[in-house]
Design an enzyme around this catalytic site. Sequence first.
Site, PDB file in Angstrom:
ATOM      1  N   CYS A  36       0.880  -1.172   0.000  1.00 18.76           N
ATOM      2  CA  CYS A  36       0.000   0.000   0.000  1.00 18.76           C
ATOM      3  C   CYS A  36       0.919   1.224   0.000  1.00 18.76           C
ATOM      4  O   CYS A  36       2.005   1.175  -0.569  1.00 18.76           O
ATOM      5  CB  CYS A  36      -0.933  -0.035   1.210  1.00 18.76           C
ATOM      6  N   ARG A  37       0.537   2.290   0.669  1.00 14.42           N
ATOM      7  CA  ARG A  37       1.384   3.479   0.695  1.00 14.42           C
ATOM      8  C   ARG A  37       2.503   3.335   1.722  1.00 14.42           C
ATOM      9  O   ARG A  37       3.663   3.524   1.414  1.00 14.42           O
ATOM     10  CB  ARG A  37       0.532   4.710   0.998  1.00 14.42           C
TER      11      ARG A  37
END
Length: 132
Positions: free
Chosen positions: A90-91
Amino acid sequence: MGSLRSSSSGGEKKKMESVDAEEACALLSSGQYQYVDVRMWEDFDKGHVAGARNVPYYLSVTPHGKEKNPDFVAQVAALHAKDDLFLVGCRSGVRSKLATADLVNAGFKNVKNLEGGYLSLLRSADPQPPHQ
């Protein structure tokens, strides 16, 4: 947070594996691992790992809370068999850890969480534009 505990009641808890950015880069460049990005599509569109497939873990994030994608595991299963090799990112590594745990519990055997997420890959790559 806490240590892992085995529960005498219920099924056995499967172990979730995490890799750092350096190991993730090696796995991806080997050509054996695919990458599933679990960010929302707006973030995915701003930049992602080459060849990544986007399956959002959350459908929306508002000040009132996060709406989890109820079809997340099914959508990943449509792209990957239970024994496929792939990384989940993800981030920053929070969502991917939750997503990876869901996938492991759903029977995916070779899924690994990317610690630090996409940001760690960017830092690891350290792109320095040539100055001339």
